[in-house]
Write a protein that holds these residues in place. Sequence first.
Motif, PDB file in Angstrom:
ATOM      1  N   SER A  96      -5.193  -1.990   6.099  1.00 49.83           N
ATOM      2  CA  SER A  96      -5.778  -0.689   5.780  1.00 49.83           C
ATOM      3  C   SER A  96      -4.620   0.262   5.529  1.00 49.83           C
ATOM      4  O   SER A  96      -3.824   0.529   6.438  1.00 49.83           O
ATOM      5  CB  SER A  96      -6.648  -0.190   6.940  1.00 49.83           C
ATOM      6  N   VAL A  97      -4.508   0.743   4.291  1.00 48.73           N
ATOM      7  CA  VAL A  97      -3.378   1.584   3.901  1.00 48.73           C
ATOM      8  C   VAL A  97      -3.904   2.857   3.244  1.00 48.73           C
ATOM      9  O   VAL A  97      -5.112   3.013   3.043  1.00 48.73           O
ATOM     10  CB  VAL A  97      -2.433   0.824   2.942  1.00 48.73           C
ATOM     11  N   THR A  98      -2.972   3.758   2.892  1.00 46.85           N
ATOM     12  CA  THR A  98      -3.374   5.052   2.352  1.00 46.85           C
ATOM     13  C   THR A  98      -2.607   5.384   1.083  1.00 46.85           C
ATOM     14  O   THR A  98      -1.366   5.346   1.062  1.00 46.85           O
ATOM     15  CB  THR A  98      -3.134   6.171   3.393  1.00 46.85           C
ATOM     16  N   LEU A  99      -3.342   5.701   0.023  1.00 46.72           N
ATOM     17  CA  LEU A  99      -2.764   6.204  -1.216  1.00 46.72           C
ATOM     18  C   LEU A  99      -2.513   7.700  -1.070  1.00 46.72           C
ATOM     19  O   LEU A  99      -3.343   8.424  -0.488  1.00 46.72           O
ATOM     20  CB  LEU A  99      -3.729   5.996  -2.376  1.00 46.72           C
ATOM     21  N   SER A 100      -1.394   8.175  -1.626  1.00 50.09           N
ATOM     22  CA  SER A 100      -1.081   9.595  -1.539  1.00 50.09           C
ATOM     23  C   SER A 100      -0.792  10.159  -2.919  1.00 50.09           C
ATOM     24  O   SER A 100      -0.142   9.512  -3.752  1.00 50.09           O
ATOM     25  CB  SER A 100       0.143   9.818  -0.638  1.00 50.09           C
ATOM     26  N   GLY A 101      -1.270  11.378  -3.156  1.00 53.04           N
ATOM     27  CA  GLY A 101      -1.006  12.063  -4.413  1.00 53.04           C
ATOM     28  C   GLY A 101      -0.683  13.521  -4.160  1.00 53.04           C
ATOM     29  O   GLY A 101      -1.080  14.088  -3.127  1.00 53.04           O
ATOM     30  N   SER A 102       0.043  14.133  -5.098  1.00 53.22           N
ATOM     31  CA  SER A 102       0.374  15.553  -4.922  1.00 53.22           C
ATOM     32  C   SER A 102       0.550  16.240  -6.275  1.00 53.22           C
ATOM     33  O   SER A 102       0.912  15.603  -7.274  1.00 53.22           O
ATOM     34  CB  SER A 102       1.649  15.714  -4.088  1.00 53.22           C
ATOM     35  N   ILE A 103       0.252  17.541  -6.289  1.00 52.12           N
ATOM     36  CA  ILE A 103       0.570  18.451  -7.393  1.00 52.12           C
ATOM     37  C   ILE A 103       1.204  19.674  -6.734  1.00 52.12           C
ATOM     38  O   ILE A 103       1.133  19.827  -5.509  1.00 52.12           O
ATOM     39  CB  ILE A 103      -0.686  18.855  -8.196  1.00 52.12           C
TER      40      ILE A 103
END
Length: 420
Positions: A96-103
Amino acid sequence: MIAAAAATPLASASAAAPTLTFVNGPYSVGGCGDLTNVTLAATTNGTTPAASTTVTILLPSGLKWADGFTGARTFTTDQNGRVVLPAITAVNGDASVTLSGSIPGANATAPVTVTAQVGAKIYNVVSTENPPATGIPLGSVAVGHGTYLTGDGNLVYFNTGAGVAMPLATDVSSGTTVLVGGTQSYATYVSGGIAMVQDVATGTTITAAGIPNGSTVVGHGTFLAPNGDLYYFNSGANTSVLIGSGVSSAKVALLNGTQPVVTYVSNGTAMAYNAATASFVTATGVPAGSTAVGHATYLTPDGMLYVFRAATNTAVVVSSGVSSATTALYGGTQPYVTYVTTGIPAVYDVINGTYQTATGVPSNSAVVGHATFLAPDGQLVYYNAGANAPIVLDVAVTSADVHLYEGTYPIVTYTHQLVC
């Protein structure tokens, strides 16, 4: 005349913050598979799309871009403030992992569940042939010689000679396949609650008359009913024999390759039944409450391993501190015990009374069949007693079953996590 006072404008409301959202998460993907169509939406204030905005994506350990790159990548949103990511590949393994995004001014995360994908293989220890069992669905479990039970209840046999998978039955709750006469694959299973037997080569299938619905397969032609009654089905006579009641465990071996001998515990008492002679034996000297783990072999609750010698009507203590064990009939007649004692893998020749530590087999392994062990790290290891050497058959193994072709050649049916 009194001049009208100029109206003072209210302080303008503070501007809403930018937002970034994974619009179709959370996500799931099979190991070695591609996660596609991951979509993010960016806004300038929660409502207005943030067009032509740079989105930075960071992948966690366990995910990589389809081209193999693992670092952060940037993408530009379209006129609707959206961006669709290219394919993301998962390594194989449950995670179980986590995708991360940013602006600028906003961040977003989304959980990803990775499910390990398990493939099927067969290993001939003598010839060292190790073909993949092509056509066996991913996620299956090895349950018998060349036989796998899929996650949706299909029982499938892999024919190594033809290189094809052969469906045997659907809606199967339990099943196994053994080698009758050392070469003939014969399946025993419960389909839709109904006990069945099948000659794999001819496809001849017989309903096991007299076996209660909802029973569980414990070995060749042998079923344990929900109420604890143990039955053997004689396909030649098309009749069922009630072996015992109050049965807590049972194992079946084929003496001389054809005569079923059932080792079991009935109301706490260790017993054996020879289906060919219809004879019963009480395993004198085996402590009450033991568990049948192999041919004439019982494991007590405190870890004492016993083999019962019917010829002398005596129980022999093999070892103490035993965590797992089984006994196969090598050559159809010679009991050969494979076990782990105080974490140490070992083998015992009952006829000769000789013991051997399985040199090179990892400590705290689990017995999965004749001279075969599954290590804590997923290595599947066969111990060659003659050479006093281990043979690593594969890694990342999830299930295994061992049978002796022609009574002496170990054939290991197993599943393992695929290597991407």
